[in-house]
Design an enzyme around this catalytic site. Structure first.
Site, PDB file in Angstrom:
ATOM      1  N   HIS A  36      -8.260 -41.655  -1.547  1.00 53.55           N
ATOM      2  CA  HIS A  36      -8.300 -42.476  -2.764  1.00 53.55           C
ATOM      3  C   HIS A  36      -9.254 -41.862  -3.794  1.00 53.55           C
ATOM      4  O   HIS A  36      -8.912 -41.706  -4.970  1.00 53.55           O
ATOM      5  CB  HIS A  36      -8.736 -43.900  -2.399  1.00 53.55           C
ATOM      6  CG  HIS A  36      -8.887 -44.802  -3.582  1.00 53.55           C
ATOM      7  ND1 HIS A  36     -10.086 -44.973  -4.226  1.00 53.55           N
ATOM      8  CD2 HIS A  36      -7.974 -45.539  -4.267  1.00 53.55           C
ATOM      9  CE1 HIS A  36      -9.917 -45.797  -5.243  1.00 53.55           C
ATOM     10  NE2 HIS A  36      -8.634 -46.156  -5.291  1.00 53.55           N
TER      11      HIS A  36
ATOM     12  N   LYS B 142       0.828  -1.204   0.000  1.00 51.33           N
ATOM     13  CA  LYS B 142       0.000   0.000   0.000  1.00 51.33           C
ATOM     14  C   LYS B 142       0.863   1.256   0.000  1.00 51.33           C
ATOM     15  O   LYS B 142       0.637   2.178  -0.784  1.00 51.33           O
ATOM     16  CB  LYS B 142      -0.914  -0.025   1.238  1.00 51.33           C
ATOM     17  CG  LYS B 142      -2.182   0.740   1.091  1.00 51.33           C
ATOM     18  CD  LYS B 142      -3.036   0.605   2.347  1.00 51.33           C
ATOM     19  CE  LYS B 142      -3.866  -0.674   2.333  1.00 51.33           C
ATOM     20  NZ  LYS B 142      -4.496  -0.925   3.653  1.00 51.33           N
TER      21      LYS B 142
ATOM     22  N   ARG C  36      -3.237   3.108   8.256  1.00 57.57           N
ATOM     23  CA  ARG C  36      -3.490   1.937   7.416  1.00 57.57           C
ATOM     24  C   ARG C  36      -2.328   0.956   7.503  1.00 57.57           C
ATOM     25  O   ARG C  36      -1.172   1.347   7.489  1.00 57.57           O
ATOM     26  CB  ARG C  36      -3.674   2.388   5.962  1.00 57.57           C
ATOM     27  CG  ARG C  36      -4.543   3.625   5.854  1.00 57.57           C
ATOM     28  CD  ARG C  36      -4.508   4.270   4.468  1.00 57.57           C
ATOM     29  NE  ARG C  36      -5.106   3.452   3.437  1.00 57.57           N
ATOM     30  CZ  ARG C  36      -5.123   3.783   2.146  1.00 57.57           C
ATOM     31  NH1 ARG C  36      -4.522   4.910   1.743  1.00 57.57           N
ATOM     32  NH2 ARG C  36      -5.688   3.003   1.266  1.00 57.57           N
TER      33      ARG C  36
ATOM     34  N   CYS D  76       6.379 -39.630 -13.369  1.00 58.47           N
ATOM     35  CA  CYS D  76       4.948 -39.870 -13.492  1.00 58.47           C
ATOM     36  C   CYS D  76       4.391 -39.824 -12.079  1.00 58.47           C
ATOM     37  O   CYS D  76       5.106 -40.011 -11.116  1.00 58.47           O
ATOM     38  CB  CYS D  76       4.675 -41.198 -14.170  1.00 58.47           C
ATOM     39  SG  CYS D  76       5.492 -42.593 -13.421  1.00 58.47           S
TER      40      CYS D  76
ATOM     41  N   ARG E 111      -3.332  -1.517  -6.870  1.00 57.83           N
ATOM     42  CA  ARG E 111      -2.615  -2.801  -6.793  1.00 57.83           C
ATOM     43  C   ARG E 111      -3.016  -3.636  -7.997  1.00 57.83           C
ATOM     44  O   ARG E 111      -4.026  -3.372  -8.650  1.00 57.83           O
ATOM     45  CB  ARG E 111      -2.945  -3.529  -5.498  1.00 57.83           C
ATOM     46  CG  ARG E 111      -4.407  -3.867  -5.376  1.00 57.83           C
ATOM     47  CD  ARG E 111      -4.717  -4.504  -4.035  1.00 57.83           C
ATOM     48  NE  ARG E 111      -6.096  -4.194  -3.683  1.00 57.83           N
ATOM     49  CZ  ARG E 111      -6.668  -4.518  -2.550  1.00 57.83           C
ATOM     50  NH1 ARG E 111      -5.991  -5.145  -1.628  1.00 57.83           N
ATOM     51  NH2 ARG E 111      -7.917  -4.218  -2.305  1.00 57.83           N
TER      52      ARG E 111
ATOM     53  N   GLY F 281      -6.233 -10.729   8.445  1.00 61.75           N
ATOM     54  CA  GLY F 281      -5.872 -10.727   9.851  1.00 61.75           C
ATOM     55  C   GLY F 281      -5.145  -9.471  10.280  1.00 61.75           C
ATOM     56  O   GLY F 281      -4.958  -9.218  11.461  1.00 61.75           O
TER      57      GLY F 281
ATOM     58  N   MET G 116      -4.567  -5.302  10.716  1.00 62.57           N
ATOM     59  CA  MET G 116      -5.477  -4.320  11.313  1.00 62.57           C
ATOM     60  C   MET G 116      -6.323  -3.602  10.257  1.00 62.57           C
ATOM     61  O   MET G 116      -5.837  -3.225   9.199  1.00 62.57           O
ATOM     62  CB  MET G 116      -4.684  -3.288  12.102  1.00 62.57           C
ATOM     63  CG  MET G 116      -5.594  -2.485  13.016  1.00 62.57           C
ATOM     64  SD  MET G 116      -4.784  -1.042  13.694  1.00 62.57           S
ATOM     65  CE  MET G 116      -4.965   0.122  12.351  1.00 62.57           C
TER      66      MET G 116
ATOM     67  N   TYR H  94      11.099 -34.882 -18.888  1.00 65.84           N
ATOM     68  CA  TYR H  94       9.653 -34.687 -19.014  1.00 65.84           C
ATOM     69  C   TYR H  94       8.942 -34.956 -17.700  1.00 65.84           C
ATOM     70  O   TYR H  94       9.494 -35.586 -16.799  1.00 65.84           O
ATOM     71  CB  TYR H  94       9.073 -35.594 -20.117  1.00 65.84           C
ATOM     72  CG  TYR H  94       9.070 -37.070 -19.792  1.00 65.84           C
ATOM     73  CD1 TYR H  94       8.010 -37.635 -19.078  1.00 65.84           C
ATOM     74  CD2 TYR H  94      10.104 -37.903 -20.192  1.00 65.84           C
ATOM     75  CE1 TYR H  94       7.993 -38.981 -18.774  1.00 65.84           C
ATOM     76  CE2 TYR H  94      10.103 -39.255 -19.892  1.00 65.84           C
ATOM     77  CZ  TYR H  94       9.040 -39.796 -19.180  1.00 65.84           C
ATOM     78  OH  TYR H  94       9.033 -41.130 -18.865  1.00 65.84           O
TER      79      TYR H  94
ATOM     80  N   SER I 169      11.922 -43.405 -14.814  1.00 66.14           N
ATOM     81  CA  SER I 169      10.762 -42.551 -14.569  1.00 66.14           C
ATOM     82  C   SER I 169      10.474 -42.592 -13.073  1.00 66.14           C
ATOM     83  O   SER I 169      10.293 -43.674 -12.499  1.00 66.14           O
ATOM     84  CB  SER I 169       9.554 -43.052 -15.358  1.00 66.14           C
ATOM     85  OG  SER I 169       8.424 -42.291 -15.013  1.00 66.14           O
TER      86      SER I 169
END
Ligand code: ADP
Ligand code: MG
Ligand code: MG
Length: 898
Positions: A455, A27, A96, A830, A340, A105, A107, A850, A763
């Protein structure tokens, strides 16, 4: 000279800039930057985050701070020609909070600070509007008492209501100046009663009380928890911005508003926001009166509107990104109070990024960095029609995105039966591997228990199927085929709709809308593909999955699990026959039944992947997963196989394992039952030869699972190579193929050099590697893992985001050892992590070739790989790096943290 703790902004004396976010907070840096480039802001000053750090460490303010604040205050008095705490024209300020990352959270802003009985009267006289002065005063007392002194706002609201009642009026605005003056006195009496102290009359005390409160708010449990979850360091601290007040509540030529320079939900280039005439601060957000659409400001306050358009344009050009602006108009004069980077949906992010490239505002590479990979997820699945009216039964975990409507079914067999013909939603307490066939056939899955890595969640994500998990409010009564939520009972056959993106469970059938990849999406992905070096493959077990993944841009299959093929239709009987065979000859018969089925599957997949590599993993899961459960199923199977049920049962029981995950599975099966490896290899090579003869290029990569010693791999590979030669000889054709291994056990990773002697590729099976590295089964982790993450013992769920220190270390070690043997060893990943952006970044940096992920995550992985490449410091750049990209990124992070 003493260190500098205070930076002035506005009135042509600005000392900070947008590059000082860490010191001035988002800010404070924004206010300074706006002032610097000539956007009107009310002048003020920012106390640095450094002070917060020193204060929290030492419990006192550093030497020189009070003097610096005092001198800034005097400068502010000169600049505004007002006096703090007195005079005919009293100076009021807002206090601020603002850290480098905005976070919940912290002020709440205090407005109108500096008012007391004397200054309120002066303000009434100066403005000629006593009502305005005392309305500001009572608001200030309430806000200050609530935020700084801890006297809850409710109690003030009660006094306010009481007064309105006594006057017989409904609206605050109907109270007279005198009412408000008396109300303020009542407020102060309440403060004295609750705190035992007088409300601070001295504006200096008010100011320091507020500054204190901002710094202390850095340590609220909510802010701390937020930082822990989002990996924000506790050492950053917050800044405090003290800003001279401007008043939007001075009549019909005043007002306050918020606006985005582009539509944050569609990305369209047009001003989007709201404005409220004669109002202050958060009145717009608080919904006290219905605000005007920002366009309405053009009529209400044409001069200020033109100025605002100009400021919005200037700020967007300057930041080269869409901005979220807060502003106030005081008697026709415009003031900006905050700028912003605008928070936006995935759709909007893509459109904005692509259009900004066309406008010449940013480069394609910057555009790629403007879209967070996870944001794509919203775009790739059907969604619940946002215009539909819905009856939400309960909201649980959004375990797998998308939307699905269907009739409720409780039994997976029934889902499998009805699923192909009509839409069903499978509702289970929780799912297990045996429910797979029902999950495949259902439109969506709803579970009463389990978390984001249960699962049901993992399997559903893998299939790109919608899933809502852990709906604790659901009371299941499978016996009577129904469930209840609160006072609603849903019976089997009733329609429900799942929204896997929000976790909503909705009663009835709700229309869904299909996502259409837009031209913007395609262009952005082209830029991403040009930027990345990591290849992206997919995990696909069926020709259909493969086709979907190709559409999403997969460059091959990184994991084709053959066991899923075993569950389809009545194949399971042949599989059971194979496992339970009494002797080799009987097994050979069962295996022969499976051969043509597997061959046909592989042919379909090879055709779908036309020329792209296909990594096929040989059979992996523990055998018991395929076996019948309970005497009824055993008897049924015995009848089909024409065997004695009791004998059959004892053979089933012989396969029982105490811990199947660590038991007889993976290549251990292939070692015990070489016929299985033999049959699978034969199916693969016959399919490959057949399809190649059709003119399709085939590149099979055969992967041996769960290897822990080099010798296992050597023996399995021997079979595969032998079968290959035999088939090639018989068919008089050759197919290029590779044989490699999964690295999914710590032992394999640590002895990867020996294993590499027999492997043509690696892999990493990061799911199992995570389980075995932590010694933790994913299916059981749900009981405590969430509390580990919440409590900060683990930074993330390691089944979602790779554990870099442990599992990542093994990945690096194995890659290094393996490439020490074959410098050009192909190494991939993988597992779920292949579609997780942060893990993808790690894999890029680890030098892998990859990643492979579920079809619907492929675009996410492509974009994540592009981000990793663009952020990689070792990257050879073709053009000068544009510094804004990092900033844009940091801003996006700040916004994401909001
Ligand atoms: P938040 O972090 O919640 O956005 P801000 O500090 O931006 O808090 O303040 C919220 C709102 O209060 C602003 O949008 C603006 O409307 C109002 N406000 C803050 N400071 C001033 C000021 N100096 N003059 C007038 N209004 C202010
Ligand atoms: Mg604000
Ligand atoms: Mg595995």
């Amino acid at each position: 000279m003493a260190e500098r703790y205070v930076y002035f902004f506005g009135a042509g004396q600005t000392e900070g800039s947008k590059d000082m976010k860490e010191l001035l907070g988002g800010k404070g840096a924004g206010l300074a930057e706006m002032a610097r480039i000539g956007v009107p802001v009310p002048p003020g000053f920012t106390i640095t985050t450094e002070v917060c750090r020193l204060y929290l460490r030492a419990g006192t303010y550093p030497d020189g701070l009070r003097e610096q604040v005092q001198s800034a205050l005097e400068r502010l008095e000169t600049a505004t020609r007002k006096t703090f705490g007195g005079g005919a024209s009293p100076l009021l300020v807002s206090v601020r909070s603002g850290a480098a990352f905005s976070m919940p959270g912290m002020m709440d802003t205090i407005l109108n600070l500096g008012l007391n009985d004397t200054t309120a009267e002066a303000m009434a006289a100066e403005s000629g509007d006593a009502r305005f002065a005392f309305d500001s005063y009572r608001r200030f007392v309430q806000m200050y008492a609530d935020v700084v002194l801890g006297v809850h706002a409710d109690q003030f609201e009660r006094l306010l209501e009481g007064r309105k009642h006594a006057r017989g009026v409904r609206e605050d605005t109907e109270l007279s100046a005198n009412d408000l003056r008396e109300l303020t006195a009542e407020f102060k009496a309440l403060v004295r009663e609750k705190t035992g102290k007088d409300f601070p009359e001295d504006p200096q005390d008010q100011l320091w009380g507020a500054i204190h409160a901002v710094f202390n708010s850095w340590q609220t449990p909510r802010a701390r928890a937020y930082r822990r979850i989002n990996n924000i360091s506790d050492d950053l601290g917050t800044a405090v911005s003290v800003c001279s007040m401007v008043f939007g509540n001075m009549g019909d030529d005043s007002g306050t508003g918020v606006a985005f320079t582009r539509d944050p939900s569609t990305g369209e280039k047009r001003l989007y926001g709201e404005f409220l005439v004669n109002a202050q601060g958060e009145d717009v957000v608080a919904g006290i009166r219905d605000p005007l659409h920002i366009d309405g400001m053009a009529q209400a306050l044409p001069g200020a509107y033109e100025e605002f358009l100009e400021a919005a344009r200037l700020l967007e050009d300057h930041y080269r990104d869409a901005q979220d602006l807060e502003f106030t108009v005081e008697k026709g004069h415009l003031y900006l109070l905050q700028t912003r980077s605008a928070k936006r949906t995935g759709r909007a992010a893509i459109r904005m990024a692509v259009e900004m490239v066309d406008e010449g505002l940013i480069t394609p590479e910057e555009a790629v960095l403007r879209v967070e990979p996870d944001q794509l997820d919203q775009l790739l699945h059907p969604m619940v029609d946002p215009d539909a009216n819905v009856h939400v039964l309960t909201t649980a975990l959004p375990a797998s995105p998308g939307a699905a409507s269907g009739q409720v079914v409780f039994n997976p067999d029934e889902a499998a039966e009805r699923g192909p013909h009509e839409p069903v939603v499978l509702v289970r307490r929780e799912t297990s591997p045996e429910d797979f066939h029902g999950m495949v056939a259902a439109q969506g899955i709803l579970t009463g228990r389990g978390g984001m890595t249960s699962h049901a969640a993992v399997v559903a994500r893998g299939m790109g199927k919608c899933c809502v998990a852990g709906a604790g409010e659901l009371v299941m009564d499978e016996g009577r085929r129904r469930f209840t939520v609160g006072d609603v009972t849903v019976h089997e056959g009733d329609w429900i709709t799942l929204d896997g993106s929000t976790g909503r469970v909705i009663l009835g059938k709700v229309p869904t809308v299909e996502p259409e990849p837009t031209d913007d999406f395609r262009r952005l992905m082209e830029w991403a593909d040009a930027a990345r070096t990591l290849r992206v493959r997919t995990n696909a077990d069926t020709p259909n999955d493969s086709a979907v993944a190709r559409r999403f841009g997969a460059e091959g299959i990184g994991l084709c699990r053959t066991e899923h093929m075993f569950f389809e239709g009545d194949r399971i009987d042949a599989v059971r026959e194979m496992i339970l065979a009494e002797h080799g000859a009987a097994r050979a018969i069962a295996v022969a039944k499976l051969l043509p089925m597997q061959r046909a599957d592989f042919e379909g997949i090879f055709r779908a992947m036309d020329g792209l590599p296909v990594t096929i993993r040989l059979l992996d899961p523990p055998l018991h997963e395929f076996l019948p459960h309970g005497m009824a199923e055993i008897k049924d199977l015995a009848r089909k196989l024409k065997q004695n049920p009791d004998k059959l049962r004892s053979r089933v029981e012989a396969h029982h394992e105490a811990n199947p995950m660590l038991g007889h599975r993976g290549c251990r099966l292939g070692i015990s039952y070489p016929d299985i490896t033999w049959m699978q290899a034969q199916a693969i090579f016959e399919a490959a030869v057949n399809v190649q003869k059709e003119g399709v290029r085939v590149c099979p990569e055969i992967m041996i699972p769960l290897v822990s010693t080099a010798e296992e791999l050597r023996r399995q590979r021997e079979i595969v190579d032998h079968v290959a030669e035999e088939i090639f000889y018989q068919c008089d054709a050759r197919v290029d193929y590779l044989v490699g291994t999964m690295i999914e056990l710590p032992r394999a990773a640590l002895t990867a050099d020996r294993i590499a002697a027999h492997a043509q590729f690696f892999s990493f099976g990061t799911n199992d590697l995570t389980q075995t590295t932590f010694g933790l089964s994913r299916d059981d982790a749900g009981r405590f893992l969430p509390s580990y993450v919440e409590g900060g013992i683990l930074p993330d769920d390691p089944f979602q985001t790779l554990d870099i220190d442990g599992v990542g270390h093994l990945v690096q070690t194995a890659t290094r050892l393996g490439r020490g043997v074959h410098a050009d060893l192909k190494v991939g990943v993988c597992g779920e992590h292949g579609g997780d952006p942060r893990s993808v970044e790690f894999f890029h940096n680890a030098g892998l070739n990859y990643v492979s992920c579920s079809p619907y995550r492929v675009p996410v992985a492509r974009l994540a790989a592009a981000h990793a490449a663009l952020k990689d410091p070792s990257r050879t750049r073709t053009s000068e790096p544009a510094p804004v990209s990092d900033r844009a990124l940091a801003e996006q992070e700040a916004v994401a943290a909001d």
